[in-house]
Design an enzyme around this catalytic site. Sequence first.
Site, mmCIF file in Angstrom:
data_model
loop_
_atom_site.group_PDB
_atom_site.id
_atom_site.type_symbol
_atom_site.label_atom_id
_atom_site.label_comp_id
_atom_site.label_asym_id
_atom_site.label_seq_id
_atom_site.Cartn_x
_atom_site.Cartn_y
_atom_site.Cartn_z
ATOM 1 N N GLU A 75 -8.368 -0.654 1.833
ATOM 2 C CA GLU A 75 -8.042 -0.734 3.057
ATOM 3 C C GLU A 75 -8.792 0.624 4.041
ATOM 4 O O GLU A 75 -9.057 0.304 4.984
ATOM 5 C CB GLU A 75 -6.448 -0.207 3.036
ATOM 6 N N GLN A 106 0.764 -1.165 -0.019
ATOM 7 C CA GLN A 106 0.092 -0.104 -0.003
ATOM 8 C C GLN A 106 0.817 1.194 0.048
ATOM 9 O O GLN A 106 1.703 1.527 1.033
ATOM 10 C CB GLN A 106 -0.898 -0.066 1.073
#
Length: 276
Positions: free
Chosen positions: A75, A34
């Site tokens: 997320e 990420q």
Amino acid sequence: MAKGLGKGLGALIQNEEEQVQEVSVKELRPNPYQPRKVFDQKAIDELKESIQEHGILQPILARKSIKGYEIILGERRFRAASEAGLKNIPVIIKDYSEEKMMEVALIENLQREDLNPVEEAQAYQKLIDHLKLTQEELASRVGKSRPHIANHIRLLQLPKPVLELLSNGMITMGHGRALLGLKKKSKMQQVVQRITDDGLNVRQLEKLIQDINMNVSRGTKKKTAQTDVFFKEKESSLRDRFGTSVSIKKSKRKGKIEIEFFSQDDLERILDLLEK
């Protein structure tokens, strides 16, 4: 594999069988690739309230791992669902390689313009290191120009405190690029303090750095002649074109133009621009 942002994120995930299932929040963990490191807590709180009222309207994407699942996309939804107290959330399972997982995560954030300049630079560097790409190959892969990639990666040469200010929006990417041209690195903290205390814009910062590099006191510097103003304007124009520090040095009968580069890729990028 998508070759650019123009084809959209959907091009990366289309034509694959979707397996939607309820997965325990405890079995999910964030995408290790990420690129976004800073999450807006206010946005997560707002999403949490929406989830509490309406539930999760769009499943997150994840891949099966040795233990549980790794989140590919979503997320923020995962974080909001966790804070909302959900035990299970809808997940679409994708069979992604690490390479595709990294690329999709980066492109999704780039399309949403969620990344600050430092996060974007770190993501580019991670893709180059892990996928063994050149800057030109990466530029083609994510739909950005090579100078765009190079200018971001160069920011990572700045000291950590400066990168933190850039991440937090206290200084701009333009400030960061100008600071790279400071030859006396021992004066970096002093110069950065001037930016924050005096609210220097990028042009003012470039002039300050030029004065320091030339070892000329701003307090005693004489008024420049018209020709000097012309050269400064040209230096500024060349800095914008090449994305790096450029100095024009002139004596009575001759002079030279110095263009700074920081790596082989950076040199090749500048040479390409010179040939155009």
